[in-house]
Design a protein around this motif. Structure first.
Motif, PDB file in Angstrom:
ATOM      1  N   HIS A 379      26.282 -33.578 -18.307  1.00 38.37           N
ATOM      2  CA  HIS A 379      27.637 -33.082 -18.553  1.00 38.37           C
ATOM      3  C   HIS A 379      27.730 -32.572 -19.986  1.00 38.37           C
ATOM      4  O   HIS A 379      27.072 -33.082 -20.891  1.00 38.37           O
ATOM      5  CB  HIS A 379      28.604 -34.266 -18.339  1.00 38.37           C
ATOM      6  CG  HIS A 379      30.044 -33.981 -18.602  1.00 38.37           C
ATOM      7  ND1 HIS A 379      30.936 -33.659 -17.602  1.00 38.37           N
ATOM      8  CD2 HIS A 379      30.767 -34.013 -19.753  1.00 38.37           C
ATOM      9  CE1 HIS A 379      32.145 -33.510 -18.122  1.00 38.37           C
ATOM     10  NE2 HIS A 379      32.072 -33.707 -19.432  1.00 38.37           N
ATOM     11  N   SER A 380      28.540 -31.550 -20.215  1.00 37.97           N
ATOM     12  CA  SER A 380      28.830 -31.114 -21.578  1.00 37.97           C
ATOM     13  C   SER A 380      30.286 -30.671 -21.672  1.00 37.97           C
ATOM     14  O   SER A 380      30.936 -30.397 -20.644  1.00 37.97           O
ATOM     15  CB  SER A 380      27.890 -29.986 -22.015  1.00 37.97           C
ATOM     16  OG  SER A 380      28.076 -29.694 -23.391  1.00 37.97           O
ATOM     17  N   HIS A 381      30.796 -30.613 -22.899  1.00 43.39           N
ATOM     18  CA  HIS A 381      32.186 -30.220 -23.143  1.00 43.39           C
ATOM     19  C   HIS A 381      32.298 -29.766 -24.598  1.00 43.39           C
ATOM     20  O   HIS A 381      31.293 -29.714 -25.322  1.00 43.39           O
ATOM     21  CB  HIS A 381      33.144 -31.377 -22.836  1.00 43.39           C
ATOM     22  CG  HIS A 381      32.659 -32.701 -23.312  1.00 43.39           C
ATOM     23  ND1 HIS A 381      32.726 -33.859 -22.574  1.00 43.39           N
ATOM     24  CD2 HIS A 381      32.037 -33.071 -24.472  1.00 43.39           C
ATOM     25  CE1 HIS A 381      32.221 -34.866 -23.262  1.00 43.39           C
ATOM     26  NE2 HIS A 381      31.792 -34.410 -24.420  1.00 43.39           N
ATOM     27  N   LEU A 382      33.488 -29.473 -25.052  1.00 46.12           N
ATOM     28  CA  LEU A 382      33.675 -28.847 -26.357  1.00 46.12           C
ATOM     29  C   LEU A 382      33.694 -29.823 -27.527  1.00 46.12           C
ATOM     30  O   LEU A 382      33.942 -29.420 -28.661  1.00 46.12           O
ATOM     31  CB  LEU A 382      34.967 -28.010 -26.354  1.00 46.12           C
ATOM     32  CG  LEU A 382      34.940 -26.795 -25.409  1.00 46.12           C
ATOM     33  CD1 LEU A 382      36.282 -26.084 -25.420  1.00 46.12           C
ATOM     34  CD2 LEU A 382      33.824 -25.844 -25.797  1.00 46.12           C
ATOM     35  N   HIS A 383      33.435 -31.112 -27.302  1.00 45.89           N
ATOM     36  CA  HIS A 383      33.278 -32.059 -28.408  1.00 45.89           C
ATOM     37  C   HIS A 383      31.991 -31.727 -29.171  1.00 45.89           C
ATOM     38  O   HIS A 383      30.984 -31.352 -28.579  1.00 45.89           O
ATOM     39  CB  HIS A 383      33.204 -33.496 -27.891  1.00 45.89           C
ATOM     40  CG  HIS A 383      34.483 -33.976 -27.269  1.00 45.89           C
ATOM     41  ND1 HIS A 383      35.498 -34.555 -27.997  1.00 45.89           N
ATOM     42  CD2 HIS A 383      34.914 -33.956 -25.979  1.00 45.89           C
ATOM     43  CE1 HIS A 383      36.493 -34.874 -27.188  1.00 45.89           C
ATOM     44  NE2 HIS A 383      36.163 -34.517 -25.944  1.00 45.89           N
ATOM     45  N   TYR A 397      28.302 -38.243 -17.084  1.00 45.15           N
ATOM     46  CA  TYR A 397      29.703 -38.377 -16.670  1.00 45.15           C
ATOM     47  C   TYR A 397      29.777 -38.469 -15.148  1.00 45.15           C
ATOM     48  O   TYR A 397      28.939 -37.942 -14.429  1.00 45.15           O
ATOM     49  CB  TYR A 397      30.489 -37.159 -17.165  1.00 45.15           C
ATOM     50  CG  TYR A 397      31.960 -37.174 -16.807  1.00 45.15           C
ATOM     51  CD1 TYR A 397      32.849 -38.012 -17.478  1.00 45.15           C
ATOM     52  CD2 TYR A 397      32.458 -36.363 -15.792  1.00 45.15           C
ATOM     53  CE1 TYR A 397      34.197 -38.034 -17.151  1.00 45.15           C
ATOM     54  CE2 TYR A 397      33.806 -36.371 -15.453  1.00 45.15           C
ATOM     55  CZ  TYR A 397      34.670 -37.207 -16.137  1.00 45.15           C
ATOM     56  OH  TYR A 397      36.004 -37.224 -15.807  1.00 45.15           O
ATOM     57  N   ASP A 404      32.974 -33.445 -12.494  1.00 46.17           N
ATOM     58  CA  ASP A 404      33.926 -32.357 -12.639  1.00 46.17           C
ATOM     59  C   ASP A 404      33.162 -31.057 -12.911  1.00 46.17           C
ATOM     60  O   ASP A 404      31.927 -31.063 -12.984  1.00 46.17           O
ATOM     61  CB  ASP A 404      34.955 -32.674 -13.729  1.00 46.17           C
ATOM     62  CG  ASP A 404      34.346 -32.780 -15.125  1.00 46.17           C
ATOM     63  OD1 ASP A 404      33.226 -32.264 -15.344  1.00 46.17           O
ATOM     64  OD2 ASP A 404      34.986 -33.372 -16.014  1.00 46.17           O
ATOM     65  N   ASN A 406      32.459 -29.510 -15.459  1.00 48.93           N
ATOM     66  CA  ASN A 406      31.602 -29.519 -16.647  1.00 48.93           C
ATOM     67  C   ASN A 406      30.208 -30.091 -16.371  1.00 48.93           C
ATOM     68  O   ASN A 406      29.394 -30.223 -17.291  1.00 48.93           O
ATOM     69  CB  ASN A 406      32.262 -30.329 -17.766  1.00 48.93           C
ATOM     70  CG  ASN A 406      33.357 -29.546 -18.470  1.00 48.93           C
ATOM     71  OD1 ASN A 406      33.347 -28.318 -18.453  1.00 48.93           O
ATOM     72  ND2 ASN A 406      34.309 -30.254 -19.069  1.00 48.93           N
ATOM     73  N   HIS A 433      25.078 -23.975 -19.482  1.00 45.48           N
ATOM     74  CA  HIS A 433      26.272 -24.693 -19.065  1.00 45.48           C
ATOM     75  C   HIS A 433      27.333 -23.698 -18.614  1.00 45.48           C
ATOM     76  O   HIS A 433      27.719 -22.800 -19.366  1.00 45.48           O
ATOM     77  CB  HIS A 433      26.789 -25.557 -20.218  1.00 45.48           C
ATOM     78  CG  HIS A 433      27.855 -26.517 -19.805  1.00 45.48           C
ATOM     79  ND1 HIS A 433      29.125 -26.509 -20.337  1.00 45.48           N
ATOM     80  CD2 HIS A 433      27.837 -27.539 -18.895  1.00 45.48           C
ATOM     81  CE1 HIS A 433      29.846 -27.472 -19.786  1.00 45.48           C
ATOM     82  NE2 HIS A 433      29.087 -28.115 -18.912  1.00 45.48           N
ATOM     83  N   ALA A 435      30.598 -23.956 -17.899  1.00 43.59           N
ATOM     84  CA  ALA A 435      31.963 -23.988 -18.436  1.00 43.59           C
ATOM     85  C   ALA A 435      32.042 -23.454 -19.863  1.00 43.59           C
ATOM     86  O   ALA A 435      33.008 -22.779 -20.229  1.00 43.59           O
ATOM     87  CB  ALA A 435      32.506 -25.418 -18.380  1.00 43.59           C
ATOM     88  N   THR A 436      31.039 -23.755 -20.688  1.00 42.18           N
ATOM     89  CA  THR A 436      31.107 -23.379 -22.109  1.00 42.18           C
ATOM     90  C   THR A 436      30.165 -22.240 -22.483  1.00 42.18           C
ATOM     91  O   THR A 436      30.300 -21.662 -23.565  1.00 42.18           O
ATOM     92  CB  THR A 436      30.774 -24.588 -23.000  1.00 42.18           C
ATOM     93  OG1 THR A 436      29.423 -25.016 -22.719  1.00 42.18           O
ATOM     94  CG2 THR A 436      31.729 -25.742 -22.735  1.00 42.18           C
TER      95      THR A 436
END
Length: 704
Positions: A379-383, A397, A404, A406, A433, A435-436
Motif C-alpha cells: 500500500h502507498s499514500h501521500l504521507h 494495509y 482500498d 491505494n 502505484h 493512485a499517486t
C-alpha cells in the motif's frame, strides 16, 4: 696482516643479535600468554566465525576482501579446528574447541612487526640505535600486543603493510644494481605484499599509494639520469609495471577465484547478492532449481531489488511508530532469506482463477500484492517516507487481501510492451502505484532500531529507471504451472568478481553509527583518547582493554612535532649555507628522505579517515601508528646523536648514553605498568585502590 673491522658493522651485528634474542623472548611471551585467554575477544565473533565458514565451505558476506579470513580459516583447518564453534559473543569461553591455531597464526604475524620495523629503519637510517628504539616501541606497546593475540584481520593487514614497506626500502637500496637477482626479488616481494594488504582490507590501498608515489619519484629520478638510455628507462618502467601492477592484480584476482571456489555452499550472505549469483551456491533454492518460467496470478513470490544489496521486499507485524507517516504495518527491504519476504499475486478485482491454467501476469496489468504472513496488502499514500522525505510512505494495509484503491500497482516490464509476459529472474520489473503515480523504490538507507535496521522502502515520484526502482521475481511457487531449469542463469567469473566488489563497497559505506553506539573520532587516536573494550565490563569478568601504551603513544605524538621542527631548522641551515660536517649532513639526509617517507606513510594511513562517513573505531589507527613509531626511532636517535651541539665530550657522550638508557627504561616501565590491559585482569576497576590498575587511569575517557 691485521684485519680491521668497521665499528659500525660490528655495532650493527651486535644490535641484530640482540634483536633476535629480544624478539624470541617477545614471541615466547605472546605465545605463553595466549593460553590464558580462553575466551572470545571483541571482533573474534566475526572473524573467527568467518574462519569457520571457510572450513565448512559456507558462503557469507563481509565488507572486506577475503584473504585475511581465508588465512584464518586455513590456520584453523591445519591445526585441527573443525569449524563448529558458534562465536556468539565476547567473553564466551572456547571450552574444548581447538582455537589456538587461528590465534597463534595472528600472534605470529603480529610478532613480526618489531623485526620488520627494525630492518626498515635500519635501511633508512643506517643506525642500529634508531632501529632498536623503533623495535622496542612496537614490541612493548600494549595496543599492538592486544590486537595481535586475537583472531582479527589487523595483525594480518599490518604484516603485509610492513612487508610492503620493508620490501620497497630494500628495493630502493638496489638502485645501483638494476635487474640483478636481489633487485628482482625485492621488486616482486613488494608486489606480493601489496596484493596481500589489499586482499585483507581496502585500507591496503593506502600503502599501494605510498609505494606508487615512491615509484613515481624513483622513475622521475631515473629519467633525469643522462647516462641512462631511453631503452633502459623503458625497461625500468615495464619491470615496475609487471612487479607493482600486473603481478599484484593477478594475485588479488586469484584470491577471489579461490574464495569463490571454496565457498560454494549457500549461507548467510546469499541475500546480499543477485539472484544469478545465488544460483551458483549449493543449497540455495536457486541452485539447479526449476520453477515456473512466467509470473501468474495466484503465485507465491519473493521480489528482489536490483540495486546491489537492495534486499527483498519484506513486511512484518510491526507498525511504523507515532509521528512517522501513517501508523500502519512496516514494509522494508531485508537482505536475508526469510518467510516474511513471501507475497501473493492477486488481480486488481481479487478474482484469481480457481481452476485450470492460471492467467499469466503481463506488462501493464493492475495487481495487488498480499503479504503471505500478515495478509496485508502492499500500500502507498501521500504521507512522506520515513527517511527520504520527498518520497511517499509504503505500508501494509487491509486484512485478508481486502484493502482500498491505494493497494493497486501496475506492472511494467522494463523495455517491454503491453502484453509482454513477466519472466521469473530475467525480467526487470517496476511497480507503478495507480493512485499517486509513484514507483516502488528501495532507497538503500538503513532504518533506525524501530525498523530493525532494515532498508527503507518508499514510493518515488521520480519515474526515471534506476536499479533502486527495478525488481525481479526470484522465488516463484505455483503448482498449476510447469517448471523449467534455471541452470542457464549462472554468471561467469568476471561478473561475480565485479558484483562482489560493488557489494563490499556499498556495505562499507553503509556502516553508519547505530543509536547510542560509540563512534571513535580520528583526532582521538594519536592522543590515545579512548580505547576499546575487547571483553568484560564489570569486576567479576575477565577484562581485556585495547589501549596503546600511553608513554609510547604520547612519545610518538611529541616526536611528530619534533620531527617537523628539526627538519625545518635543518632546511633553514642548509638554505643559508651553514657549514655542516659530514655526520650532520648525513643526519639531514636521513631525516628528509627516510623520515619524509615515513611521515608520508603516516599521513596516507591517517588523514583519509577524516573524509570517511562510515563508523570508525580506535583500531583503524594502528597501520598509521606503525609509521609514527618508525619515525619516532629516527627522530629521537637524531636528537640524541646531536648531544655534542650542547655539550663537549665526554659530557655529550654521557648525555647520549643516559638519554638512551632513560628512553628504554621509560618504555619498559610503562609496559610493566599497563601490561594487564593486554594480558587480562580481574577484580576491582581502576578507580578502586585495590585494583591492579589503580592510579593508572590518567584520562577520564579510558574505560578500564
Amino acid at each position: 696482516m691485521e684485519k680491521h673491522t668497521d665499528p659500525r658493522n660490528h655495532a650493527t651485528c651486535v644490535a641484530k643479535n640482540g634483536l633476535l634474542r629480544f624478539d624470541h623472548i617477545v614471541r615466547v611471551l605472546r605465545t605463553f600468554c595466549r593460553y590464558f585467554m580462553k575466551h572470545i575477544g571483541w571482533d573474534e565473533t566475526h572473524f573467527g566465525k568467518m574462519g569457520s565458514y571457510y572450513i565448512n565451505r559456507t558462503f557469507f558476506f563481509d565488507v572486506h576482501p577475503p584473504l585475511g579470513k581465508m588465512l584464518i580459516g586455513l590456520a584453523g583447518y591445519m591445526t585441527g579446528y573443525d569449524g563448529t564453534y558458534p562465536f556468539l559473543k565476547p567473553g564466551d569461553k572456547y571450552e574444548h574447541h581447538n582455537y589456538w591455531g587461528m590465534r597463534g597464526f595472528c600472534a605470529s604475524l603480529g610478532s613480526c612487526l618489531p623485526p620488520f620495523a627494525y630492518l626498515t629503519v635500519l635501511e633508512l637510517s643506517q643506525s642500529p640505535t634508531a632501529a632498536l628504539i623503533t623495535a622496542a616501541v612496537l614490541a612493548f606497546d600494549t595496543g599492538c600486543i592486544t590486537i595481535s593475540q586475537y583472531i582479527l584481520l589487523d595483525p594480518i593487514l599490518m604484516f603485509f603493510i610492513m612487508g610492503a614497506v620493508l620490501s620497497m626500502v630494500k628495493f630502493n637500496r638496489q638502485r645501483y644494481r638494476p635487474f640483478s637477482a636481489p633487485w628482482w626479488f625485492w621488486l616482486v616481494l613488494t608486489g606480493v605484499n601489496l596484493s596481500g594488504a589489499l586482499g585483507v582490507k581496502f585500507v591496503g590501498l593506502f600503502v599501494i599509494l605510498l609505494v606508487g608515489m615512491n615509484t613515481a619519484w624513483d622513475l622521475w629520478s631515473l629519467l633525469g639520469d643522462l647516462h641512462l638510455s631511453l631503452i633502459d628507462f623503458g625497461k625500468h618502467v615495464l619491470s615496475r609495471v609487471f612487479g607493482l601492477i600486473l603481478l599484484p592484480l593477478f594475485l588479488y584476482v586469484t584470491i577471489f577465484a579461490v574464495h569463490f571456489v571454496v565457498l560454494n555452499k549457500s549461507g548467510p550472505g546469499d541475500g546480499f547478492f543477485s539472484s544469478a549469483f545465488q544460483s551458483r551456491l549449493i543449497g540455495n533454492n536457486l541452485h539447479n532449481a526449476s520453477m515456473p518460467e512466467y509470473l501468474a496470478y495466484g503465485s507465491i513470490i519473493t521480489v528482489k531489488n536490483l540495486r546491489i544489496a537492495g534486499g527483498y521486499l519484506h513486511s512484518h507485524w510491526h507498525l511504523y511508530p507515532e509521528g512517522v507517516g501513517a501508523k500502519q504495518q512496516q514494509v522494508t527491504a531485508y537482505l536475508h532469506k526469510d518467510y516474511n519476504n513471501m507475497w501473493l499475486v492477486h488481480r486488481s478485482n481479487d478474482s484469481d482463477a480457481q481452476s485450470g491454467e492460471p492467467d499469466l501476469v503481463r506488462h501493464g496489468d493492475i495487481i495487488q500484492l498480499e503479504h503471505k504472513e500478515t495478509t496485508r496488502n502492499l500500500h502507498s499514500h501521500l504521507h512522506e517516507a520515513p527517511l527520504t522525505k520527498k518520497h511517499f510512505q509504503v505500508t501494509g494495509y487491509g486484512i485478508n487481501g481486502t484493502g482500498d484503491p491505494n493497494d493497486l500497482w501496475q506492472v511494467e516490464v522494463c523495455g517491454g510492451r503491453k502484453g509482454d509476459l513477466v519472466k521469473v529472474l530475467r525480467s526487470k520489473v517496476r511497480f507503478l502505484h495507480r493512485a499517486t503515480g509513484c514507483v516502488l523504490y528501495s532507497s538503500g538507507k538503513t532504518l533506525p532500531k524501530w525498523g530493525w535496521e532494515q532498508v527503507e522502502i518508499t514510493c518515488s515520484p521520480y519515474l526515471k529507471e534506476t536499479p533502486n526502482s527495478q525488481w525481479n521475481i526470484e522465488d516463484h511457487i505455483n503448482a498449476k504451472l510447469p517448471n523449467i531449469s534455471l541452470s542457464v542463469l549462472k554468471p561467469h567469473f568476471l561478473e561475480i568478481l565485479l558484483e562482489s566488489h560493488i557489494v563490499m563497497i556499498r556495505g562499507n559505506s553503509g556502516l553508519k553509527p547505530k543509536d547510542n553506539e560509540m563512534n571513535s573520532k580520528p583526532w582521538h587516536w594519536p592522543i590515545n583518547y579512548q580505547g576499546l573494550r575487547f571483553s568484560g565490563v564489570n569486576e567479576t569478568e575477565y577484562r581485556v582493554y585495547l589501549l596503546g601504551n600511553p608513554v609510547i603513544w604520547w612519545l610518538n605524538l611529541v616526536s611528530l612535532g619534533l620531527y617537523v621542527v628539526i627538519v625545518a631548522v635543518a632546511s633553514l641551515a642548509l638554505r643559508r649555507g651553514v657549514q655542516l660536517d659530514k655526520r650532520r649532513i648525513e643526519h639531514c639526509r636521513v631525516l628528509m628522505e627516510g623520515g619524509g617517507l615515513l611521515l608520508l606513510g603516516w599521513l596516507l594511513h591517517y588523514v583519509p579517515f577524516y573524509t570517511m562517513g562510515r563508523i570508525l573505531y580506535y583500531h583503524h589507527y594502528f597501520p598509521a601508528m606503525l609509521f609514527s613509531s618508525m619515525l619516532t626511532g629516527i627522530t629521537l636517535d637524531t636528537l640524541l646523536q646531536s648531544a655534542d651541539l650542547w655539550l663537549r665530550p665526554p659530557y655529550s657522550h654521557w648525555l647520549l648514553r643516559g638519554g638512551q638508557a632513560m628512553l628504554f627504561l621509560a618504555i619498559l616501565d610503562s609496559f610493566y605498568m599497563f601490561h594487564p590491559l593486554s594480558y587480562g585482569m580481574r577484580g576491582p576497576l581502576a578507580h578502586d585502590p585495590d585494583s591492579t590498575m589503580a592510579g593508572l587511569k590518567w584520562m577520564d575517557s579510558w574505560e578500564f
